[in-house]
Write an enzyme that holds these catalytic residues in place. Structure first.
Site, short mmCIF file in Angstrom:
data_model
loop_
_atom_site.label_atom_id
_atom_site.label_comp_id
_atom_site.label_asym_id
_atom_site.label_seq_id
_atom_site.Cartn_x
_atom_site.Cartn_y
_atom_site.Cartn_z
N GLU A 173 0.82 -1.23 0.00
CA GLU A 173 0.00 0.00 0.00
C GLU A 173 0.85 1.27 0.00
OE1 GLU A 173 -3.03 -0.31 3.08
OE2 GLU A 173 -4.10 -1.82 1.92
N GLU A 292 -5.53 -8.45 -0.54
CA GLU A 292 -6.24 -8.17 0.72
C GLU A 292 -7.69 -7.93 0.37
OE1 GLU A 292 -4.77 -5.30 3.58
OE2 GLU A 292 -2.69 -5.73 3.00
O1 AHR Z 1 -5.10 -6.09 6.88
C1 AHR Z 1 -4.98 -4.97 7.73
C2 AHR Z 1 -4.28 -3.81 7.04
O2 AHR Z 1 -5.10 -3.32 6.01
C3 AHR Z 1 -2.98 -4.12 6.35
O3 AHR Z 1 -1.89 -4.05 7.21
C4 AHR Z 1 -2.88 -3.03 5.32
O4 AHR Z 1 -2.16 -3.42 4.20
C5 AHR Z 1 -4.32 -2.68 5.03
O5 AHR Z 1 -4.54 -1.32 5.08
#
Ligand code: AHR
Length: 499
Positions: A173, A292
């Site tokens: 990110e 994610e």
């Molecule tokens: O999964 C929790 C968080 O969400 C992770 O660390 C990050 O990559 C995202 O913002």
């Protein structure tokens, strides 16, 4: 009664499913590692301190890859802190989540744990506070056999054989200002390109994942992907997507339609990848890593004591409506299996996770455990082309929402057909006709259902009332099965060629 229909032909496949879309994620965050997968002294811990009860749950989910060690954590992580004799490892202030990292568990422990959990590591490198040289050193430490500084260091740490980690995330990110070492698209694109270059020179067999936008709502979405891909295109194999949904304000119909945003997100990123491919006259195709995704909002605002170690953090307790959203999200990924090769439900244990533990106590299954388990175990092989026709409804945030979402998969040997269906209508049954064009000799061998639960019903450590049960076995009449789908239901129908 409302009616929907779909026709399936065994030869009309849409995509070969890459099993890595059933991946997950373990970050050094809260109790994912400490108290989650690793808890020396727990009655179920093995000699390495790995919780065998948690490993058994993970095996039920059949997870082929696990992303590690972050997440936001990785952008401040010095991987060297987590290798070598445990007594020499430093405790560090962990800035991403405001806690103390004891470094009792690191790269080698994770590689060893992956073997025991029947999974593979998807490793992320720090391109926030660190850069290409540290990333390249980690590839050498993990994957080079011997005869160099970093590979021999690994051997001296008791790991004679390389870990052979194939899949590498180039940071996390990096477009977000919450990220340690946040970068502009140009800064990140150049750093990622140089990191991927030297990492691949160290081990040409690896694949790399470029950070895409943290979500579709980022101001820089689109521009970020095109700029970074333009700078790194030939050196990367995938671009990442992240997305979490919430039910705020409380509106179940809109919540259940949110996977339409995910669908749009995937289509847009595919277009950007192909635009850059065309612009560069490249033969190389970059695909997508949805590394994610999940529902995440129940735990927001929880108090965490500053600089504590492994606190209860982001421990969302999921309910039944979340189960349906998770099913719809994973079905959306499956629909795009031609371009999404990797996906990771975030996360795996305790932190926004399907599996929960009590320190020193039991582990248990959250409501979202089940659709993931069904899709991961039975949604392998190929996706089938579908001409689904469903009645539609409008809700506050969306128009033309299908009552029924359905996707079918056929196993590689073409002997097993599975039909996954959600009825997202909140009050009405839908009669669903599935026409099986050329499935002679197939019989329904299992029908699994989740329905009838209060949308807000949850599981907890002592009781798990929200779980699947046996559904009705439909007859195949004149090549057609008629399913009576209950409102707010998850349905899995498994057929097998028996003759
Ligand atoms: O999964 C929790 C968080 O969400 C992770 O660390 C990050 O990559 C995202 O913002």
């Amino acid at each position: 009664m409302k009616k929907a229909k779909m026709t399936l032909v065994s030869e009309f496949t849409n995509a070969k499913i890459d099993k890595r879309i059933y991946g997950s994620f373990i970050e050094h965050l809260g109790r994912a590692v400490y108290g989650g997968i690793y808890e020396p002294g727990h009655p179920m811990a093995d000699a390495d301190g790995f919780r065998t009860d948690v490993i058994e749950e993970i095996k039920k989910l059949n997870v082929p890859i696990v992303r590690y060690p972050g997440g936001n954590f990785v952008s401040g992580y010095k991987w060297e802190d987590g290798v070598g004799p445990v007594e020499n490892r430093p405790k560090r202030l962990e800035l991403a989540w405001g806690v103390t990292e004891p470094n009792l568990f690191g790269t080698n422990e994770f590689a060893k744990w992956c073997k025991k959990a029947d999974t593979e590591c998807m490793m992320a490198v720090n391109l926030g506070l660190r850069g290409p040289v540290d990333a390249k050193n980690l590839v050498e430490y993990c994957n080079h056999k011997s005869g160099s500084y970093w590979s021999d260091l690994r051997r001296s740490h008791g790991y004679e054989e390389p870990h052979n980690i194939r899949l590498w995330c180039l940071g996390n990110e990096m477009d977000g200002d919450w990220q340690i070492g946040h970068k502009t698209a140009v800064e990140y694109g150049r750093t990622a390109a140089e990191a991927a270059k030297v990492m691949k020179w160290t081990d040409p067999s690896i694949e790399t994942v470029l950070c895409g936008s943290s979500n579709m709502g980022m101001k820089t979405f689109g521009e970020w992907e095109s700029t970074t891909l333009d700078l790194a295109y030939d050196k990367v194999d995938y671009v990442s997507l992240h997305l979490y949904f919430d039910n705020r304000p409380n509106d179940i119909e809109s919540f259940l339609a949110k996977n339409m945003i995910m669908d749009d997100f995937i289509k847009t990123v595919v277009c950007i990848c192909d635009y850059i491919k065309g612009k560069k006259h490249s033969k190389h195709q970059v695909n997508l890593s949805f590394d994610e995704w999940n529902v995440w909002y129940h735990s927001n605002g929880d108090y965490v004591e500053k600089w504590s170690t492994a606190p209860h953090q982001l421990e969302d307790i999921y309910n039944y409506e979340d189960t349906l959203v998770v099913a719809l999200m994973l079905m959306t990924i499956l629909k795009h299996a031609d371009r999404v090769n990797i996906a990771c439900i975030a996360q795996l244990v305790n932190v926004i996770a399907p599996i929960m533990t009590k320190n020193g106590g039991k582990c248990w299954e959250q409501t979202i455990f089940y659709p993931f388990m069904h899709l991961s175990n039975y949604g392998r092989g190929y996706t089938l082309i579908s001409n689904l026709e469903s009645p539609k409804h409008d809700c506050k945030e969306f128009t033309d929402v299908n009552d029924i979402e359905s996707i079918a998969t056929i196993s590689e040997d073409k002997d097993e057909l599975t039909i996954f269906t959600v009825n997202r209508n909140i009050s009405e049954n839908v009669l669903f006709d599935v026409k099986l064009m050329d499935f002679e000799g197939f019989e329904v061998i299992d029908s699994i259902e989740m329905s009838g639960f209060d949308p807000k019903a949850e599981n907890n450590v002592n009781s798990q009332p929200v779980k699947p049960f046996k559904g009705e076995i439909p007859k195949i009449d004149n090549k057609t099965m008629q399913l009576n789908l209950k409102p707010l239901s998850w349905n899995v129908l498994r057929l097998k060629k028996t003759k």
